[in-house]
Design a protein around this motif. Structure first.
Motif, PDB file in Angstrom:
ATOM      1  N   LEU A   1      -8.322   8.837  10.366  1.00  0.00           N
ATOM      2  CA  LEU A   1      -7.860   8.648   8.988  1.00  0.00           C
ATOM      3  C   LEU A   1      -9.081   8.291   8.140  1.00  0.00           C
ATOM      4  N   PRO A   2      -9.872   9.281   7.738  1.00  0.00           N
ATOM      5  CA  PRO A   2     -11.163   8.990   7.095  1.00  0.00           C
ATOM      6  C   PRO A   2     -11.085   8.206   5.798  1.00  0.00           C
ATOM      7  N   THR A   3     -10.036   8.405   4.997  1.00  0.00           N
ATOM      8  CA  THR A   3      -9.927   7.643   3.744  1.00  0.00           C
ATOM      9  C   THR A   3      -8.872   6.550   3.837  1.00  0.00           C
ATOM     10  N   LEU A   4      -7.712   6.876   4.388  1.00  0.00           N
ATOM     11  CA  LEU A   4      -6.651   5.873   4.536  1.00  0.00           C
ATOM     12  C   LEU A   4      -7.092   4.751   5.464  1.00  0.00           C
ATOM     13  N   GLY A   5      -7.889   5.070   6.470  1.00  0.00           N
ATOM     14  CA  GLY A   5      -8.352   4.044   7.404  1.00  0.00           C
ATOM     15  C   GLY A   5      -9.080   2.909   6.713  1.00  0.00           C
ATOM     16  N   VAL A   6      -9.818   3.213   5.660  1.00  0.00           N
ATOM     17  CA  VAL A   6     -10.535   2.175   4.900  1.00  0.00           C
ATOM     18  C   VAL A   6      -9.529   1.207   4.274  1.00  0.00           C
ATOM     19  N   GLU A   7      -8.448   1.751   3.696  1.00  0.00           N
ATOM     20  CA  GLU A   7      -7.420   0.906   3.080  1.00  0.00           C
ATOM     21  C   GLU A   7      -6.681   0.087   4.127  1.00  0.00           C
TER      22      GLU A   7
ATOM     23  N   PRO B   1      -2.507   9.062  26.648  1.00  0.00           N
ATOM     24  CA  PRO B   1      -1.440   8.056  26.682  1.00  0.00           C
ATOM     25  C   PRO B   1      -1.443   7.219  25.405  1.00  0.00           C
ATOM     26  N   LEU B   2      -0.292   6.659  25.071  1.00  0.00           N
ATOM     27  CA  LEU B   2      -0.181   5.883  23.840  1.00  0.00           C
ATOM     28  C   LEU B   2      -1.171   4.734  23.795  1.00  0.00           C
ATOM     29  N   ASP B   3      -1.402   4.084  24.946  1.00  0.00           N
ATOM     30  CA  ASP B   3      -2.318   2.942  24.937  1.00  0.00           C
ATOM     31  C   ASP B   3      -3.776   3.360  24.849  1.00  0.00           C
ATOM     32  N   SER B   4      -4.022   4.675  24.780  1.00  0.00           N
ATOM     33  CA  SER B   4      -5.391   5.171  24.605  1.00  0.00           C
ATOM     34  C   SER B   4      -5.606   5.792  23.236  1.00  0.00           C
ATOM     35  N   VAL B   5      -4.593   5.727  22.372  1.00  0.00           N
ATOM     36  CA  VAL B   5      -4.728   6.274  21.014  1.00  0.00           C
ATOM     37  C   VAL B   5      -5.629   5.345  20.204  1.00  0.00           C
ATOM     38  N   SER B   6      -6.760   5.868  19.789  1.00  0.00           N
ATOM     39  CA  SER B   6      -7.760   5.096  19.060  1.00  0.00           C
ATOM     40  C   SER B   6      -7.961   5.696  17.670  1.00  0.00           C
ATOM     41  N   ARG B   7      -8.846   5.095  16.910  1.00  0.00           N
ATOM     42  CA  ARG B   7      -9.182   5.643  15.598  1.00  0.00           C
ATOM     43  C   ARG B   7      -9.806   7.025  15.732  1.00  0.00           C
TER      44      ARG B   7
ATOM     45  N   LEU C   1       0.851  -1.182   0.000  1.00  0.00           N
ATOM     46  CA  LEU C   1       0.000   0.000   0.000  1.00  0.00           C
ATOM     47  C   LEU C   1       0.889   1.236   0.000  1.00  0.00           C
ATOM     48  N   PRO C   2       1.254   1.740  -1.198  1.00  0.00           N
ATOM     49  CA  PRO C   2       2.040   2.978  -1.267  1.00  0.00           C
ATOM     50  C   PRO C   2       1.129   4.183  -1.013  1.00  0.00           C
ATOM     51  N   LEU C   3       1.488   4.996  -0.052  1.00  0.00           N
ATOM     52  CA  LEU C   3       0.636   6.127   0.295  1.00  0.00           C
ATOM     53  C   LEU C   3       0.774   7.243  -0.726  1.00  0.00           C
TER      54      LEU C   3
ATOM     55  N   ILE D   1      -1.624   4.641  13.305  1.00  0.00           N
ATOM     56  CA  ILE D   1      -1.907   3.803  12.137  1.00  0.00           C
ATOM     57  C   ILE D   1      -2.267   2.389  12.576  1.00  0.00           C
ATOM     58  N   SER D   2      -1.544   1.869  13.562  1.00  0.00           N
ATOM     59  CA  SER D   2      -1.786   0.500  14.030  1.00  0.00           C
ATOM     60  C   SER D   2      -3.144   0.336  14.684  1.00  0.00           C
ATOM     61  N   ALA D   3      -3.750   1.435  15.131  1.00  0.00           N
ATOM     62  CA  ALA D   3      -5.092   1.360  15.713  1.00  0.00           C
ATOM     63  C   ALA D   3      -6.109   0.864  14.690  1.00  0.00           C
ATOM     64  N   TYR D   4      -5.790   0.992  13.405  1.00  0.00           N
ATOM     65  CA  TYR D   4      -6.680   0.508  12.349  1.00  0.00           C
ATOM     66  C   TYR D   4      -6.408  -0.963  12.002  1.00  0.00           C
ATOM     67  N   ILE D   5      -5.371  -1.522  12.625  1.00  0.00           N
ATOM     68  CA  ILE D   5      -5.005  -2.919  12.360  1.00  0.00           C
ATOM     69  C   ILE D   5      -5.455  -3.820  13.509  1.00  0.00           C
ATOM     70  N   GLY D   6      -5.154  -3.429  14.744  1.00  0.00           N
ATOM     71  CA  GLY D   6      -5.498  -4.257  15.894  1.00  0.00           C
ATOM     72  C   GLY D   6      -5.314  -3.493  17.193  1.00  0.00           C
ATOM     73  N   ASP D   7      -5.371  -4.226  18.295  1.00  0.00           N
ATOM     74  CA  ASP D   7      -5.259  -3.633  19.633  1.00  0.00           C
ATOM     75  C   ASP D   7      -3.826  -3.759  20.129  1.00  0.00           C
ATOM     76  N   LEU D   8      -3.292  -2.671  20.661  1.00  0.00           N
ATOM     77  CA  LEU D   8      -1.920  -2.615  21.137  1.00  0.00           C
ATOM     78  C   LEU D   8      -1.706  -3.574  22.307  1.00  0.00           C
ATOM     79  N   VAL D   9      -0.610  -4.328  22.262  1.00  0.00           N
ATOM     80  CA  VAL D   9      -0.249  -5.273  23.327  1.00  0.00           C
ATOM     81  C   VAL D   9       1.042  -4.801  23.978  1.00  0.00           C
ATOM     82  N   PRO D  10       1.081  -4.624  25.305  1.00  0.00           N
ATOM     83  CA  PRO D  10       2.321  -4.220  25.982  1.00  0.00           C
ATOM     84  C   PRO D  10       3.413  -5.258  25.777  1.00  0.00           C
ATOM     85  N   GLN D  11       4.664  -4.773  25.723  1.00  0.00           N
ATOM     86  CA  GLN D  11       5.797  -5.651  25.430  1.00  0.00           C
ATOM     87  C   GLN D  11       6.789  -5.685  26.587  1.00  0.00           C
ATOM     88  N   GLY D  12       7.237  -6.883  26.911  1.00  0.00           N
ATOM     89  CA  GLY D  12       8.330  -7.061  27.856  1.00  0.00           C
ATOM     90  C   GLY D  12       7.975  -6.748  29.294  1.00  0.00           C
ATOM     91  N   PRO D  13       8.950  -6.912  30.178  1.00  0.00           N
ATOM     92  CA  PRO D  13       8.716  -6.654  31.606  1.00  0.00           C
ATOM     93  C   PRO D  13       8.296  -5.217  31.889  1.00  0.00           C
TER      94      PRO D  13
END
Length: 308
Positions: free
Chosen positions: A60-66, A49-55, A26-28, A103-115
């Motif tokens: 992204l009204p047009t890019l979000g669809v892609e 907070p980053l873990d609260s960043v949602s759509r 998907l070339p923007l 951008i990742s909010a349009y793909i899935g839910d953020l998962v915390p990483q590591g300790p």
């Protein structure tokens, strides 16, 4: 155990078949890049907070669809995608992190990483000893074996490539599984049994755990969990049994298929490339790399783990 057999999946592909297929890229456009920058300004104004960043926070009204179309293909189709041209060049590191999360909010839910439960991990060479019991693969510049991360999807946003090396390579773990079943069903059967893995959280027993490399879910779909580096390093565990000759042979057969040119699809990630991989059906690796001497030019990727 049920009979070991080949499985059908839309993610059963070989690199030679998909390399020239534009469907996973998907070339923007310039308009879509502007949309990302406007969304960044909105998200910065929201100051959440980053873990609260949602759509809603990162609209992204047009890019979000892609992006949602790509997400569907990553989960139900070929299992990978590449967004190209994310506008990172003029942004600060903090802004790049916010763009990656938005951008990742349009793909899935953020998962915390590591300790540290970090929402985003910075993938760069920290000079860590690859042989250390607490070194993770993203902390050094050495070659990585083909592996899957522990969440549904891993997203990697390239901010800067290395001076040389660091080539990304992926394979369909479904295609590799089916080839192994056809050639050596006895070895494939072993991979359905529990194997010891290393979390690399230290020397205590909690650093080691068991899971099969291959499993069939209730939906009939194959799921792969592999990582030769972490399987071999699990041998340091006092209670972990040594790999017998059959298991060594199974790993060698699997590694040969993972590196076979016909199965491989390579990507030279450039600034603004966002790679999306379904860990259930894709294994990924990276060649060793040599960095620039200047800190501000060194290889730097952002890694996000996502659940669908």
């Amino acid at each position: 155990m049920a009979e070991i057999a080949q499985v059908w999946s839309a993610a059963d592909w070989r690199g030679s078949q998909v390399a020239d297929d534009p469907g996973w890229r998907l070339p923007l456009s310039s308009a879509q890049q502007d949309e990302v920058l406007v969304a960044l300004a909105v998200a910065q104004g929201a100051d959440v907070p980053l873990d609260s960043v949602s759509r809603e926070v990162f609209p992204l009204p047009t890019l979000g669809v892609e992006l949602r179309r790509l997400a569907d293909d990553v989960v139900h189709g070929r299992g990978f995608a590449l967004v190209q041209g994310v506008p990172v060049d003029a942004l600060t590191e903090e802004q790049c992190v916010l763009v990656a999360v938005g951008i990742s909010a349009y793909i899935g839910d953020l998962v915390p990483q590591g300790p540290q439960r970090a929402p985003v991990v910075h993938v760069r060479d920290g000079g860590a000893d690859a042989a250390s019991s607490i070194t993770r693969s993203y902390q050094h510049s050495g070659r990585l074996g083909f592996h899957a991360d522990p969440t549904d999807v891993v997203a990697l946003l390239c901010l800067r490539p290395a001076r040389s090396g660091g080539l990304s390579a992926i394979v369909s773990s479904v295609a590799v599984h089916n080839a192994l079943v056809a050639a050596r069903p006895d070895l494939a059967r072993l991979l359905y049994e529990p194997w010891w893995f290393d979390r690399r959280t230290g020397d205590g027993p909690d650093s080691f755990y068991q899971q099969p490399v291959y499993a069939i879910g209730t939906d009939g779909r194959l799921s792969t969990r592999y990582g030769p580096d972490y399987i071999r390093s699990a041998q340091r565990g006092a209670h972990v049994p040594a790999l017998d000759a059959d298991r060594v042979e199974a790993m060698e057969a699997l590694d040969r298929l993972n590196h076979a040119p016909d199965f491989l699809l390579t990507m030279e990630l450039r600034p603004g490339d966002l790679q999306l991989l379904n860990n259930r059906v894709i294994l990924h690796s990276r060649t060793a790399y040599e960095d620039h001497p200047e800190p501000e030019r060194r290889r730097h990727l952002l890694r996000l783990w996502l659940d669908m």
